[in-house]
Design a protein around this motif. Structure first.
Motif, PDB file in Angstrom:
ATOM      1  N   GLN A 122      -2.837  -3.102   0.671  1.00 49.67           N
ATOM      2  CA  GLN A 122      -2.146  -3.924   1.662  1.00 49.67           C
ATOM      3  C   GLN A 122      -0.976  -4.666   1.042  1.00 49.67           C
ATOM      4  O   GLN A 122       0.080  -4.810   1.658  1.00 49.67           O
ATOM      5  CB  GLN A 122      -3.139  -4.909   2.292  1.00 49.67           C
ATOM      6  CG  GLN A 122      -4.103  -4.263   3.260  1.00 49.67           C
ATOM      7  CD  GLN A 122      -3.383  -3.447   4.331  1.00 49.67           C
ATOM      8  OE1 GLN A 122      -2.566  -3.970   5.083  1.00 49.67           O
ATOM      9  NE2 GLN A 122      -3.679  -2.152   4.376  1.00 49.67           N
ATOM     10  N   GLU A 123      -1.129  -5.129  -0.193  1.00 51.04           N
ATOM     11  CA  GLU A 123      -0.022  -5.790  -0.882  1.00 51.04           C
ATOM     12  C   GLU A 123       1.141  -4.826  -1.068  1.00 51.04           C
ATOM     13  O   GLU A 123       2.310  -5.173  -0.825  1.00 51.04           O
ATOM     14  CB  GLU A 123      -0.480  -6.309  -2.241  1.00 51.04           C
ATOM     15  CG  GLU A 123       0.644  -6.943  -3.056  1.00 51.04           C
ATOM     16  CD  GLU A 123       0.217  -7.315  -4.464  1.00 51.04           C
ATOM     17  OE1 GLU A 123       1.110  -7.509  -5.312  1.00 51.04           O
ATOM     18  OE2 GLU A 123      -0.998  -7.407  -4.716  1.00 51.04           O
ATOM     19  N   ARG A 159       3.021  -4.241   2.181  1.00 49.46           N
ATOM     20  CA  ARG A 159       3.948  -5.317   2.546  1.00 49.46           C
ATOM     21  C   ARG A 159       5.226  -5.262   1.725  1.00 49.46           C
ATOM     22  O   ARG A 159       6.302  -5.630   2.214  1.00 49.46           O
ATOM     23  CB  ARG A 159       3.265  -6.667   2.355  1.00 49.46           C
ATOM     24  CG  ARG A 159       2.140  -6.952   3.359  1.00 49.46           C
ATOM     25  CD  ARG A 159       1.691  -8.393   3.270  1.00 49.46           C
ATOM     26  NE  ARG A 159       1.091  -8.713   1.975  1.00 49.46           N
ATOM     27  CZ  ARG A 159      -0.197  -8.607   1.705  1.00 49.46           C
ATOM     28  NH1 ARG A 159      -1.042  -8.165   2.645  1.00 49.46           N
ATOM     29  NH2 ARG A 159      -0.672  -8.938   0.510  1.00 49.46           N
ATOM     30  N   LYS A 160       5.124  -4.803   0.482  1.00 46.22           N
ATOM     31  CA  LYS A 160       6.278  -4.805  -0.406  1.00 46.22           C
ATOM     32  C   LYS A 160       7.076  -3.509  -0.373  1.00 46.22           C
ATOM     33  O   LYS A 160       8.200  -3.452  -0.876  1.00 46.22           O
ATOM     34  CB  LYS A 160       5.819  -5.065  -1.845  1.00 46.22           C
ATOM     35  CG  LYS A 160       5.266  -6.470  -2.065  1.00 46.22           C
ATOM     36  CD  LYS A 160       4.870  -6.670  -3.511  1.00 46.22           C
ATOM     37  CE  LYS A 160       4.381  -8.092  -3.755  1.00 46.22           C
ATOM     38  NZ  LYS A 160       3.988  -8.300  -5.174  1.00 46.22           N
TER      39      LYS A 160
END
Length: 463
Positions: free
Chosen positions: A34-35, A38-39
């Motif tokens: 998920q990180e 987002r990036k």
């Protein structure tokens, strides 16, 4: 260490096996995905989401090939060596299993959510191709996806075709049609990346319009880095704390070490303290780019030391820079075709890590590996890593390279750390697998050739 400088096995710790870490560390893996979601910045290409299927018995069985073992290898000149064995999947014998299973699991979730067919597209020097094909086959076997829903196309340089493991995707006629292996005969081995990316960029829309098949180009650092966070979590849970542990790895682009660094950062964010990991890169003379970049700020081969031919012994020799082979059979020697990436985009990030946290790098030759070979055969036996009696029967040199690099580094004063964890990323021999028969390979010379292979596979055409 005994009087001859050999490794000593007294007081070694028992071997530890961590079963199914892709399931054990399910929550941090999903959080890391998920990180990255987002990036991530859109490249304009199709990409499967950063979501895994819901936990269940089928996913657990699919991830079961991801065991990791830790074995104490004893001491050498006052340095404690341990092996982080990432090669437990008997259908691949390399660390590429971890990322491949996560990539395919993400593909499965996309297929389930959208109903779209998907073809994974990957260039490879051999091991990624074998591991991704194994993961696709395992998805079919466990019922996560059907052969009609999920397929794979890989393209490898001709030098790597002997490293391709056969599997149900090659032995079954229909599976072979839907999951082709393309071989590129061009002079530059890493050109397979250009071909695979060009296929997706130039023909992805047409493939979806004609066949309803999404092409996913999976050779992206984040697709591999997220899987390798489990190395740091296993280290945290199963190894004693160390102030200055050196992580040694035979590398082409160092995806695995960058994955470990990501895992260590996430552990620090959870309150486990800042990472003290130090990283040690091991490469060969054909592609020493990361070591050159680390020490000279450039991948130019002009920074290599000058070698002279030792006519009496039949090899080249230098004694001016201990970070490069002191002896070698050839100045551009391809020790293993696995390591084929030139000017890797990961060098800058890896350089920054080593400069801030410590570590280094070394380049090894076949001659140096052979000098250590018999000793390494004995040292690795407790870990269950059996090297063939005849070195020519070894088809994957990563583990031997890494250990040779570490021992050479210790002998030459390049390694000061007394706690060393060698990341065992690959080792297999001729008796471990059956190569994909040449008759089952598709020769390609251009992106257009590869596009025809992809179209025939999507349509199910055998000719």
């Amino acid at each position: 260490m005994d009087d001859n400088g050999d490794m000593r096995h007294a007081d070694v710790e028992p071997s530890i096996t961590v079963e199914n870490p892709l399931v054990r560390y399910d929550e941090p893996i999903r959080a890391a995905l998920q990180e990255l979601s987002r990036k991530s910045r859109s490249s304009g290409r199709f990409e499967a989401g950063h979501v895994l299927p819901a936990p269940g018995e089928d996913l657990t069985r699919f991830f079961a090939a991801s065991d990791i073992a830790i074995t104490d290898l004893g001491e050498y000149a006052g340095h404690r060596l341990r092996l982080l064995d990432l090669m437990r999947n008997e259908r691949t014998r390399t660390t590429k299993t971890f990322a491949s299973r996560l990539i395919v699991a993400r593909a499965v979730e996309h297929i389930r959510r959208t109903g779209e067919r998907m073809m994974i597209v990957s260039p490879s020097s051999g091991n990624k191709a074998t591991a991704l094909r194994d993961a696709v086959s395992a998805a079919h076997e466990t019922g996560l996806a059907t052969p009609e829903e999920l397929a794979i196309l890989v393209v490898v340089p001709t030098a790597s075709r002997a490293k391709l493991w056969s599997s149900p995707l090659a032995s079954d006629v229909q599976a072979r049609v839907r999951n082709p292996v393309a071989v590129y005969h061009g002079a530059r081995r890493d050109e397979v990346k250009t071909l695979a990316a060009g296929l997706v960029d130039g023909f992805g829309t047409e493939m979806y319009r004609r066949f309803g098949v999404r092409l996913w180009y999976t050779l992206d650092l984040d697709n591999y880095r997220v899987a390798d966070i489990v190395r740091a979590f296993v280290e945290q849970d199963y190894l004693p704390p160390a102030k200055e542990r050196l992580h040694a790895h035979a590398v082409s682009s160092a995806f695995g070490l960058l994955g470990h660094a990501l895992g260590a950062r996430r552990l620090a964010e959870e309150g486990h303290g800042e990472s003290t990991a130090r990283y040690f890169l091991v490469q060969h003379l054909d592609t020493p780019d990361m070591v050159l970049s680390l020490y000279f700020g450039s991948t130019s081969r002009r920074s290599l030391p000058t070698y002279t031919l030792d006519h009496a012994n039949g090899f080249y020799r230098q004694d001016t820079d201990p970070r490069f082979p002191l002896t070698t059979f050839a100045l551009d020697e391809i020790l293993d075709s696995t390591f084929y990436t030139r000017q890797p985009a990961t060098s800058a990030e890896m350089n920054a890590l080593i400069r801030s946290q410590g570590g280094g790098g070394i380049v090894v030759s076949r001659h140096e590996c052979l000098q250590r070979y018999s000793a390494l055969r004995e040292v690795l036996q407790p870990a269950g890593c059996i090297l063939p009696t005849v070195p020519d029967d070894l088809r994957e040199w990563s583990l031997v390279m890494a250990l040779t690099g570490v021992l050479n580094g210790i002998d030459r004063g390049l390694v000061s750390e007394t706690d060393i964890l060698v990341h065992g990323s690959g080792s297999y021999q001729v008796t471990d697998f059956t190569p994909v028969p040449d008759a089952h390979l598709k020769t390609v010379e251009s992106i257009e050739d590869l596009a025809k292979v992809a179209a025939d596979a999507a349509e199910g055409k055998s000719v």
